[in-house]
Design a protein around this motif. Structure first.
Motif, PDB file in Angstrom:
ATOM      1  N   TYR A  49       0.844  -1.190   0.000  1.00 26.45           N
ATOM      2  CA  TYR A  49       0.000   0.000   0.000  1.00 26.45           C
ATOM      3  C   TYR A  49       0.885   1.249   0.000  1.00 26.45           C
ATOM      4  O   TYR A  49       1.973   1.249   0.580  1.00 26.45           O
ATOM      5  CB  TYR A  49      -0.890   0.039   1.248  1.00 26.45           C
ATOM      6  N   GLN A  94       0.829   5.209   1.188  1.00 32.57           N
ATOM      7  CA  GLN A  94       0.106   6.158   2.007  1.00 32.57           C
ATOM      8  C   GLN A  94       0.756   7.538   1.873  1.00 32.57           C
ATOM      9  O   GLN A  94       1.809   7.792   2.440  1.00 32.57           O
ATOM     10  CB  GLN A  94       0.072   5.735   3.480  1.00 32.57           C
ATOM     11  N   GLN A 139      -3.372  11.040   3.990  1.00 33.15           N
ATOM     12  CA  GLN A 139      -4.322  10.177   3.274  1.00 33.15           C
ATOM     13  C   GLN A 139      -4.369   8.786   3.889  1.00 33.15           C
ATOM     14  O   GLN A 139      -3.493   8.409   4.667  1.00 33.15           O
ATOM     15  CB  GLN A 139      -3.923  10.068   1.812  1.00 33.15           C
ATOM     16  N   GLY A 140      -5.386   8.053   3.514  1.00 33.95           N
ATOM     17  CA  GLY A 140      -5.427   6.646   3.871  1.00 33.95           C
ATOM     18  C   GLY A 140      -4.577   5.841   2.915  1.00 33.95           C
ATOM     19  O   GLY A 140      -4.258   6.286   1.812  1.00 33.95           O
ATOM     20  N   PRO A 141      -4.177   4.653   3.312  1.00 36.80           N
ATOM     21  CA  PRO A 141      -3.389   3.795   2.410  1.00 36.80           C
ATOM     22  C   PRO A 141      -4.159   3.450   1.142  1.00 36.80           C
ATOM     23  O   PRO A 141      -5.370   3.234   1.187  1.00 36.80           O
ATOM     24  CB  PRO A 141      -3.141   2.547   3.260  1.00 36.80           C
ATOM     25  N   PHE A 200      -4.167   0.765  -2.119  1.00 34.19           N
ATOM     26  CA  PHE A 200      -3.705  -0.563  -2.509  1.00 34.19           C
ATOM     27  C   PHE A 200      -2.911  -0.504  -3.803  1.00 34.19           C
ATOM     28  O   PHE A 200      -3.390   0.039  -4.813  1.00 34.19           O
ATOM     29  CB  PHE A 200      -4.918  -1.478  -2.671  1.00 34.19           C
TER      30      PHE A 200
END
Lengths: 114, 115
Positions: free
Chosen positions: A35, A37, A41-43, A45
């Motif tokens: 992932y 990140q 931010q969020g991770p 994929f």
């Protein structure tokens, strides 16, 4: 029981260079996911490896590639680095035969591209 | 495509107060649901998960979450927050199964705890 380990911890590269990040899964796990990140931010994929093959891929360009070894460890390679590739790269492992639903994350590699 | 929304970017609570972090997802079926916590400069730690069954799930560190299918929500709760709970919290959904199990994350909620 060692958890997921990643190396290196930090890395500074120049635009256009190539980088390789490494991940060792949690003992007993056979699947590795990567992932990205970005700050704040969020991770996101990138891809997942199982049985030494890429099983699933997110919306990332071909500059991002990977590999899984027979011992289940994995590498993430990024070619032609861009400033926008600066991020925390997280590796997660899971056990597919149990459904692979739970992913355990490593501490990450902080990549800075200048 | 599945998506996860965490409407609160920042939340501040006093130590000892209760906490609820919101998470809504968009997906055609019931996905697998997770909450992770991330301390500064660290990786993600799994707090709890929901696959099926009882809609109220217990996790580590005194956290719990409730799955509400009608609201497509999976909110995280804690009755009494400790200063050490200050961190960023991520809700995630996964499809699972033999075809791969990528996680889709929300943008996170930053929790600040006032002493």
């Amino acid at each position: 029981d060692a958890g997921v380990t990643q190396s290196p911890t930090h890395l500074i590269k120049t635009r256009g260079q190539q980088v390789t990040l490494r991940c060792s899964p949690k003992s007993g796990h056979d699947t590795v996911s990567w992932y990205q990140q970005a700050l704040g931010q969020g991770p996101q994929f990138i891809f997942q490896y199982y049985e030494e093959e890429e099983r699933q891929r997110g919306n990332f360009p071909d500059r991002f590639s990977g590999h899984q070894f027979p011992n289940y460890s994995s590498e993430l390679n990024v070619n032609a680095l861009l400033l926008g590739d600066s991020a925390l790269y997280l590796c997660a492992s899971s056990f597919t035969l149990w459904g692979g639903y739970e992913q355990y994350f490593g501490p990450g590699t902080r990549l800075t591209v200048t | 495509a599945q998506s996860v929304t965490q409407p609160d970017i920042h939340i501040t609570v006093s130590e000892g107060a209760s906490l609820e972090l919101r998470c809504n997802y968009s997906y055609g079926a019931t996905p697998y649901l997770f909450w992770y916590v991330q301390s500064p400069g660290q990786g993600l730690q799994l707090l709890l998960k929901y696959f099926s069954g009882d809609t109220l799930v217990q996790g580590i560190k005194g956290f719990e979450a409730e799955f509400k299918r009608s609201q497509s929500s999976f909110n995280l709760r804690k009755p009494s927050v400790h200063w050490s709970d200050a961190a960023e919290y991520f809700c995630a959904v996964g499809l699972g199964g033999g075809g791969g199990n990528k996680l889709t994350f929300g943008t996170g909620t930053q929790l600040k705890v006032e002493l």
